[in-house]
Structures are given as C-alpha cells and as structure tokens.
Design a protein around this motif. Structure first.
Motif, short mmCIF file in Angstrom:
data_model
loop_
_atom_site.label_atom_id
_atom_site.label_comp_id
_atom_site.label_asym_id
_atom_site.label_seq_id
_atom_site.Cartn_x
_atom_site.Cartn_y
_atom_site.Cartn_z
N CYS A 122 -2.45 6.73 -0.93
CA CYS A 122 -1.91 7.70 -0.03
C CYS A 122 -3.07 8.45 -0.15
CB CYS A 122 -0.66 8.21 -0.45
SG CYS A 122 -0.17 9.74 0.31
N HIS A 163 -4.57 0.94 2.63
CA HIS A 163 -3.58 1.76 2.49
C HIS A 163 -2.43 1.53 3.59
CE1 HIS A 163 -0.85 5.02 1.90
NE2 HIS A 163 -0.79 5.41 3.25
N HIS A 250 3.20 16.46 4.51
CA HIS A 250 2.96 15.09 3.94
C HIS A 250 3.21 15.54 2.41
CE1 HIS A 250 2.42 10.99 3.56
NE2 HIS A 250 1.24 11.42 3.08
FE1 FES Z 1 0.24 7.16 3.93
FE2 FES Z 1 0.28 9.32 2.42
S1 FES Z 1 1.56 7.93 2.69
S2 FES Z 1 -1.32 8.92 3.79
#
Ligand code: FES
Length: 282
Positions: A122, A163, A250
C-alpha cells in the motif's frame, strides 16, 4: 582555454561522506547539519513504528496460535476463508478446503498472505514503514542516513509494483469477510435473526475494511484513469468522486481498519476461549 577559470562544483564539507546519489549528490545544498528542524519531527515516525510493531507482534501470535478462531457464529478474519481441511470444523464462514490434512501448519498462514501483501505494498504503508523503520527519509527536510537511493527500481522493492494485483485479491477477501459478517446474523443453530455484540463488531470491521480497500490509489486509478473526457463517462466520474472522498482519508482508514481487524479477531478469541460471553440483543 580553461586556464584561470574556477570550478562551478560546490565544495563538499570535510565532515561529510563523498558525493553519492542520495542527499549528498553534488547538486544538493551542502549543509553539515542533518536537518534544520526544531520541532519534534521524530514523534510521528516513532508512534508509527510502535503501532506497526504492536500489530505485527499480535497478528504473528494469533496467526501461529492455530486455535480459538471460531466462536459460533463468528469467524476470525485472520482465518477466513478456511483453505485447509483442518479448519472445516468451523460451522460457518467460507470453507474451501483446498489443502488436505497434509497441511500441518496454522490455516491462517494460507490466508494472511493476501491482506498482508495488500497492506505491505500500500502506498501509505510504504511511506509509513520506509520512514519509521528505514529512515528513508525519517521526515520531511530531514536527511536520510543512506548515501545512495535507488527507489523502487530494483529487487526486492520493485515488487511493490504488484500492488494493483493485491488490490484484486483484497477485493476477494473483503467479499469473503462480508459473507462471514452476514452469517453473524445466524444463531448457533443456524437460524437467522440473531444479533449479538459480536455481530456489531464484525459489521464495524467489514465496513472499515471496505472503506480502506475502496480508498486504495489503485482503485481510484482503475475507476477514473486512462480517460480523455470525464464528460463522456458520467458514471465513472461519479464513482471516481466517491472513491476520491475515501482516498483523501486513506491514512485514517488504513489505521482504523488495521485496529478493527485486530479487535474482531480478539473478540472471537475471547469468546472462543471462554473468557467472555457474547452479549445477545435478540
Ligand atoms: Fe492501495 Fe493503500 S491500499 S494505496
């Protein structure tokens, strides 16, 4: 002729290592002090390191425990989906026993690789653990101690580019955990209409897991990327705006979902081990 001209290259202070490709590059300001910040810049990376280390220690213990991962009707998110025959005694949850009785280790080890890979690659967590554990860099405007910097262009860090594929796998895992959460509305006999404190714990956890997963930068790009005109794709534009709202939070979602998944597992452990009775509302 160059006779009589002076060099344009700034002098390197004698106390510093020879020029390299990192912060000692010839083009960078030649400042002897590692930084000029006077605030407590070290506090965020320290808190981040402690938080991540605590979760790694707890999840490692639980992953290898191989016990107390089911307390009807709740399944620990660390052990779902069940991919080994030895955990099919769970009378609920996703049960795809792809690994027979020859698999002698904890079933969690078969599953955790997916959410672990998703979180390890991530973008937010990369920043967090690069800063906290590798000091690369430790904070804004604080020089890192490494003389060279190759970014994520070489093995093993080039694997971070996987990712997007972990995002697809994380979608599958979130789907399975949603199914498990729905089963939390059944009682121990399999009849629908149950709700206990555990049901709410599982609901909160799956809501945060979905919010974190959909706030992923890869998700935002998949939905809104590679378009010339948003005006010709109104649905994708609307979805992109929604995902953008989540994406702006996020970091918050990364931490809250990390805590919630730990709490959900701990809840199942406490009920399963007899330390706690699941309060039932109806
Ligand atoms: Fe994809 Fe953090 S889960 S950028």
């Amino acid at each position: 002729m160059a006779t009589g001209t002076t060099s344009a290259t700034p002098e390197t202070p004698s106390s510093q290592p020879p020029p390299g490709r990192g912060v000692r590059s010839p083009g960078r300001a030649a400042i002897e002090a590692p930084h000029l910040r006077t605030d407590r810049w070290w506090l965020p990376p320290l808190v981040t390191a402690l938080g991540l280390a605590a979760f790694v220690a707890y999840s490692t213990w639980r992953a290898f425990a191989d016990a107390h991962y089911y307390a009807a009707p709740y399944v620990s998110p660390f052990y779902s989906p069940c991919l080994a025959s030895r955990c099919t005694d769970m009378k609920g949850g996703a049960d795809w026993a792809l690994f027979g009785h020859w698999w002698g280790l904890s079933p969690a080890l078969l599953v955790l690789v997916f959410p672990l890979g998703f979180r390890l690659t991530c973008y937010y967590y990369r920043k967090a653990y690069y800063r906290s554990f590798w000091s690369s860099p430790p904070a804004c405007a604080v020089a890192e101690p490494h003389a060279a910097y190759s970014g994520e262009t070489r093995f093993p860090l080039i694997l971070q580019n996987a990712h997007r594929y972990f995002f697809y796998l994380a979608l599958l895992v979130a789907g399975v955990l949603t199914y498990d959460t729905a089963l939390g509305f059944r009682d121990v006999h399999g009849d629908w209409g149950h709700m206990g404190l555990g049901t709410l714990v599982m609901l909160a956890n799956i809501a945060l897991i979905w919010a974190y997963t959909l706030s992923c930068h890869s998700c935002r790009h998949i939905i809104g990327g590679k378009l010339r005109h948003f005006s010709r794709h109104p649905v994708r534009y609307r979805l992109w705006n929604w995902v953008g709202l989540l994406n702006g939070r996020h970091m918050l979602l990364a931490w809250s979902s990390l805590v919630s998944v730990g709490i959900a597992d701990l809840y199942v452990y406490l009920v399963s081990s007899g330390a706690f009775d699941d309060p039932r509302f109806f």
